[in-house]
Design an enzyme around this catalytic site. Sequence first.
Site, PDB file in Angstrom:
ATOM      1  N   HIS A  50       0.933  -1.355   0.164  1.00 13.81           N
ATOM      2  CA  HIS A  50      -0.199   0.076  -0.181  1.00 13.81           C
ATOM      3  C   HIS A  50       0.598   1.142   0.029  1.00 13.81           C
ATOM      4  CE1 HIS A  50       0.857  -0.666   4.201  1.00 13.81           C
ATOM      5  NE2 HIS A  50       0.351   0.471   4.650  1.00 13.81           N
ATOM      6  N   HIS A  52       1.370   3.724   1.988  1.00  9.58           N
ATOM      7  CA  HIS A  52       1.497   4.626   3.171  1.00  9.58           C
ATOM      8  C   HIS A  52       3.329   4.678   3.004  1.00  9.58           C
ATOM      9  CE1 HIS A  52      -2.046   3.773   5.751  1.00  9.58           C
ATOM     10  NE2 HIS A  52      -2.271   4.800   4.844  1.00  9.58           N
ATOM     11  N   ASP A  54       5.806   4.584   5.052  1.00 15.14           N
ATOM     12  CA  ASP A  54       6.786   3.610   5.452  1.00 15.14           C
ATOM     13  C   ASP A  54       7.031   2.292   4.580  1.00 15.14           C
ATOM     14  OD1 ASP A  54       4.017   3.196   6.365  1.00 15.14           O
ATOM     15  OD2 ASP A  54       4.730   1.789   7.952  1.00 15.14           O
ATOM     16  N   HIS A  55       5.945   2.182   3.559  1.00 10.89           N
ATOM     17  CA  HIS A  55       6.342   1.144   2.618  1.00 10.89           C
ATOM     18  C   HIS A  55       6.797   1.585   1.188  1.00 10.89           C
ATOM     19  CE1 HIS A  55       4.258  -1.763   5.254  1.00 10.89           C
ATOM     20  NE2 HIS A  55       3.638  -0.331   6.141  1.00 10.89           N
ATOM     21  N   HIS A 130      -7.212  -2.232   5.764  1.00 11.27           N
ATOM     22  CA  HIS A 130      -6.298  -1.138   6.492  1.00 11.27           C
ATOM     23  C   HIS A 130      -6.964   0.014   6.198  1.00 11.27           C
ATOM     24  CE1 HIS A 130      -2.711   0.453   8.109  1.00 11.27           C
ATOM     25  NE2 HIS A 130      -2.202   0.879   7.009  1.00 11.27           N
ATOM     26  N   ASP A 198       0.150  -4.185   6.494  1.00 15.50           N
ATOM     27  CA  ASP A 198      -0.733  -3.572   7.334  1.00 15.50           C
ATOM     28  C   ASP A 198      -2.036  -4.022   7.216  1.00 15.50           C
ATOM     29  OD1 ASP A 198       1.890  -2.200   7.803  1.00 15.50           O
ATOM     30  OD2 ASP A 198       1.177  -0.052   7.652  1.00 15.50           O
ATOM     31  N   HIS A 256       7.455  -4.758  11.515  1.00 18.41           N
ATOM     32  CA  HIS A 256       6.676  -3.574  11.491  1.00 18.41           C
ATOM     33  C   HIS A 256       6.329  -3.232  13.072  1.00 18.41           C
ATOM     34  CE1 HIS A 256       3.150  -0.815  10.389  1.00 18.41           C
ATOM     35  NE2 HIS A 256       3.625  -0.745   9.288  1.00 18.41           N
TER      36      HIS A 256
HETATM   37 ZN   LIG Z   1       3.115   0.569   7.651  1.00 21.21          ZN
HETATM   38 ZN   LIG Z   2      -0.058   1.751   6.691  1.00 24.51          ZN
END
Ligand SMILES: [Zn+2]
Ligand SMILES: [Zn+2]
Length: 289
Positions: A50, A52, A54-55, A130, A198, A256
């Site tokens: 996804h 976001h 952090d990914h 998520h 997530d 994570h």
């Molecule tokens: Zn994440």
């Molecule tokens: Zn996320």
Amino acid sequence: MVPTKERNASSVFLRYKNEGILFDCGEGTQRQMNIAGIPRSKVTKLLISHWHGDHVLGIGGLLQTMGKAEQSLVVDIYGPRDTKKRMYHLLNSITPLPNVKLKISEANPKGVQRIFENRDYVIECASLKHNAPCIGYSFIEKDRLRVNMAYLKKMGVREGPHLKKLQAGKSIVWKGKTVDIKKATYPVKGKKIVYVADTVPCDNAILLAKDADLLISEASYASSLQGKAEQYSHLTAKQAALTANRAGAKKLVLTHFSQRYKTTEEIEDDARAVFNNAVCAHDFMKIKL
Ligand SMILES: [Zn+2]
Ligand SMILES: [Zn+2]
């Protein structure tokens, strides 16, 4: 989620034959690859869970460096809906990448959907739950035949390219004698590796992880903070362990973690109460299957 001194943002590298499959590419992934000794040119597929940060915030940097490679590279990119649009914006905000060709595909799967297949393996994905469109992936190696050398030696068959035919399930004739394919080979079950990013607990994660040899799952919190996990659409370690349990997975690796956890004992214990073969990942952890 947030990089700490010890832990980088999310990314998992799967090496299989000549392929390198990167699951997510958080900020700083290229540098982690340097330390892990993984050449960037080895990345052949990028599977995005996804969008976001952090990914995905490492994608631009990684592709920028790959685009300067001497020989041209090809990367297949898969992601949830809007991945094409987001990649378009990302690529337009950095200088051109002359030597890397990208093939971008979007998935919006209902249930478990096969998105790639070749001779050796398939990749499937399923939607997770998520607060952004998010998909999990499974890499499923196909069952294959292995040559029974002890039997072949007894028949006087020597090693050589003719053995490839046996591996493909075809009989061979050796010095006038037909080699019995059933005795000359035996089946080996392919491995299955599943990446669940997530999500809150969901049936699709269980379907995706069915009989996995290795389930890599997010576990942002331990059960003592289940309320926070629900609030931010994440899993507790126990919930990830229940997924592994229900799916019949063999091994669970948790990752994570919220940056509030300075050590991972509480998370690991939380998971092990439900699923014994669970460990917390650390940066540069290597697992051979
Ligand atoms: Zn994440
Ligand atoms: Zn996320």
